[in-house]
Enzyme design. Structure first.
Site, PDB file in Angstrom:
ATOM      1  N   GLY A  36     -21.475 -41.943 157.156  1.00 49.27           N
ATOM      2  CA  GLY A  36     -21.389 -41.024 158.284  1.00 49.27           C
ATOM      3  C   GLY A  36     -21.132 -39.614 157.815  1.00 49.27           C
ATOM      4  O   GLY A  36     -20.704 -39.392 156.679  1.00 49.27           O
ATOM      5  N   GLY A  38     -20.150 -35.362 159.481  1.00 47.92           N
ATOM      6  CA  GLY A  38     -19.842 -34.524 160.629  1.00 47.92           C
ATOM      7  C   GLY A  38     -19.390 -33.162 160.159  1.00 47.92           C
ATOM      8  O   GLY A  38     -19.636 -32.768 159.005  1.00 47.92           O
ATOM      9  N   VAL A  43     -18.879 -39.284 154.655  1.00 47.21           N
ATOM     10  CA  VAL A  43     -18.237 -40.499 154.145  1.00 47.21           C
ATOM     11  C   VAL A  43     -19.306 -41.348 153.476  1.00 47.21           C
ATOM     12  O   VAL A  43     -20.349 -41.641 154.070  1.00 47.21           O
ATOM     13  CB  VAL A  43     -17.554 -41.292 155.278  1.00 47.21           C
ATOM     14  CG1 VAL A  43     -16.933 -42.570 154.719  1.00 47.21           C
ATOM     15  CG2 VAL A  43     -16.502 -40.448 155.976  1.00 47.21           C
ATOM     16  N   LYS A  58     -14.272 -40.281 151.361  1.00 46.58           N
ATOM     17  CA  LYS A  58     -14.414 -39.210 152.348  1.00 46.58           C
ATOM     18  C   LYS A  58     -14.423 -37.868 151.630  1.00 46.58           C
ATOM     19  O   LYS A  58     -13.450 -37.516 150.950  1.00 46.58           O
ATOM     20  CB  LYS A  58     -13.273 -39.278 153.361  1.00 46.58           C
ATOM     21  CG  LYS A  58     -13.496 -38.425 154.599  1.00 46.58           C
ATOM     22  CD  LYS A  58     -12.543 -38.786 155.734  1.00 46.58           C
ATOM     23  CE  LYS A  58     -12.878 -38.000 156.988  1.00 46.58           C
ATOM     24  NZ  LYS A  58     -12.004 -38.353 158.116  1.00 46.58           N
ATOM     25  N   ASP A 150      -8.177 -37.199 168.779  1.00 48.02           N
ATOM     26  CA  ASP A 150      -9.636 -37.205 168.631  1.00 48.02           C
ATOM     27  C   ASP A 150     -10.190 -38.619 168.794  1.00 48.02           C
ATOM     28  O   ASP A 150     -11.057 -39.055 168.038  1.00 48.02           O
ATOM     29  CB  ASP A 150     -10.029 -36.633 167.264  1.00 48.02           C
ATOM     30  CG  ASP A 150     -11.488 -36.186 167.215  1.00 48.02           C
ATOM     31  OD1 ASP A 150     -12.089 -35.966 168.290  1.00 48.02           O
ATOM     32  OD2 ASP A 150     -12.035 -36.056 166.098  1.00 48.02           O
TER      33      ASP A 150
END
Length: 372
Positions: A36, A38, A43, A58, A150
């Site tokens: 993933g 963002g 990651v 990460k 979040d």
């Protein structure tokens, strides 16, 4: 607890800063694939070359990430995420010329967002299973003095394909309870309504050509922020949609919800607290004050839960732990109708048995009197 948690985290960050080492990723890890990415970075799924252990690495770009924020997220995940439904760091952290990196448990089956069927959602049993786990995870985090801030489907990771084990992750916005933060409004149903004042500030800023500096709006970090997100998430998982685009009076869907909420609150206030049959009360409310159209199809039970979590006033919002009180009952109207049909069938069968039993008893009595 709050001040102690903040001080302890600060001390851990200070100590780990002294132990930061530089590594070359390829020498210690075999990077398998991207899991993933963002605004924070990315990651990667990787395997430790010596241990053979799969893990998620990460990566935070050094150009846009401060060492303080990196170490805060790493230490939060390592020392405070001890609940089975919180993603935990693995004690490996280092820097490269371009990134700060730490290792964490890998969600090998993607995130919750990837399995939500648009305009359909997930199976009700699955939704309750997920919300039960998240309720425990968030309650645990709050008990240690922190608010996640979040919670959304993209930050909930799957440990299996059936959502039997999920983990809440991404602690970049997590802050100690009671700390002051600069209020930032963003267009999302997860953004709490108490931040609407910051939206007005953004509009003024955009149209301001006087050269005057914007006056910042500060707010306190409270657990109610996470309660709101859990309410929106519950709706999202049940329907595959969001209840509104943004939690402000500019949004027609949110205005309808708020008007319904205020009518509901008024009826409860007028009725008083002497009522005891909550199931009957919920169903009466559903008939007398039907929810807005975006909530049609949801049962009175889950609407009562949503009313607790999605209270417009943060101080009166329910806690994440309240989710547990609503598990087991029907969250969808179709489930409630099916349960009612089964109950009626069971009652009919029981009545037949009772009637048949009565006939047998009468026959036995006649036999005893010699009336064959």
């Amino acid at each position: 607890m709050t001040a102690a948690a903040a001080d302890e985290l600060h001390e851990r960050c200070f100590l780990t800063a002294q132990a930061m080492s530089s590594l070359k990723v390829s020498e210690h890890f075999q990077v398998v694939k991207l899991l993933g990415e963002g605004s924070y970075g990315k990651v990667m799924l990787a395997v430790h070359r010596k241990r053979g252990t799969p893990m998620a690495l990460k990566f935070f770009p050094r150009q846009s990430t401060s060492l303080t924020s990196f170490l805060r997220e790493y230490n939060l995940s390592l020392y405070y995420c001890t609940h089975p439904s919180l993603t935990r760091a693995l004690g490996i952290f280092f820097s490269t010329p371009s990134h700060y990196v730490f290792a964490q448990q890998a969600g090998l089956y993607g995130d919750l967002y990837s399995v939500i069927v648009s305009e359909v959602g997930l199976e009700e049993e699955c939704v309750q299973r997920v919300m039960s786990q998240l309720s425990g995870a968030v309650t645990h985090l709050h008990s240690l003095g922190f608010v996640h801030r979040d919670i959304k489907p993209e930050n909930i990771f799957l440990c299996d394909s059936s959502c039997r084990w999920v983990k809440l992750g991404d602690f970049g916005l997590t802050r100690p309870i009671g700390s002051s933060i600069y209020a930032v409004w963003y267009e999302s149903p997860f953004c709490t309504p108490e931040v609407e004042a910051a939206k007005v500030g953004e509009k003024v800023k955009e149209g301001d050509d006087t050269g005057e500096e914007e006056v910042p709006i500060w707010m306190m970090v409270e657990p109610s922020i996470d309660s709101w997100a859990l309410g929106v998430l519950t709706y999202c998982l049940l329907t595959g949609c969001f209840p509104w685009e943004e939690s402000t009076n500019d949004d027609p869907a949110y205005r309808r919800y708020k008007a319904w909420f205020e009518r509901e609150a008024g009826e409860r206030s007028g009725r008083g607290e002497q009522e005891a049959d909550m199931d009957r009360i919920m169903k009466e409310n559903h008939r007398n004050n039907p929810p807005p159209k975006q909530f049609h199809g949801l049962s009175p039970l889950v609407m009562t839960l949503l009313r607790e979590l999605l209270h417009p006033e943060p101080r009166r919002r329910g806690s994440p732990e309240e989710v547990l009180s609503y598990l087991g009952g029907p969250w969808l109207m179709e489930t409630e109708r099916e349960e009612r049909r089964r109950a009626e069938e069971a009652e009919r069968e029981a009545r037949k048995v009772r009637e048949a039993g009565g006939g047998v008893e009468e026959e036995l009595l006649r036999e005893g009197r010699g009336e064959r």
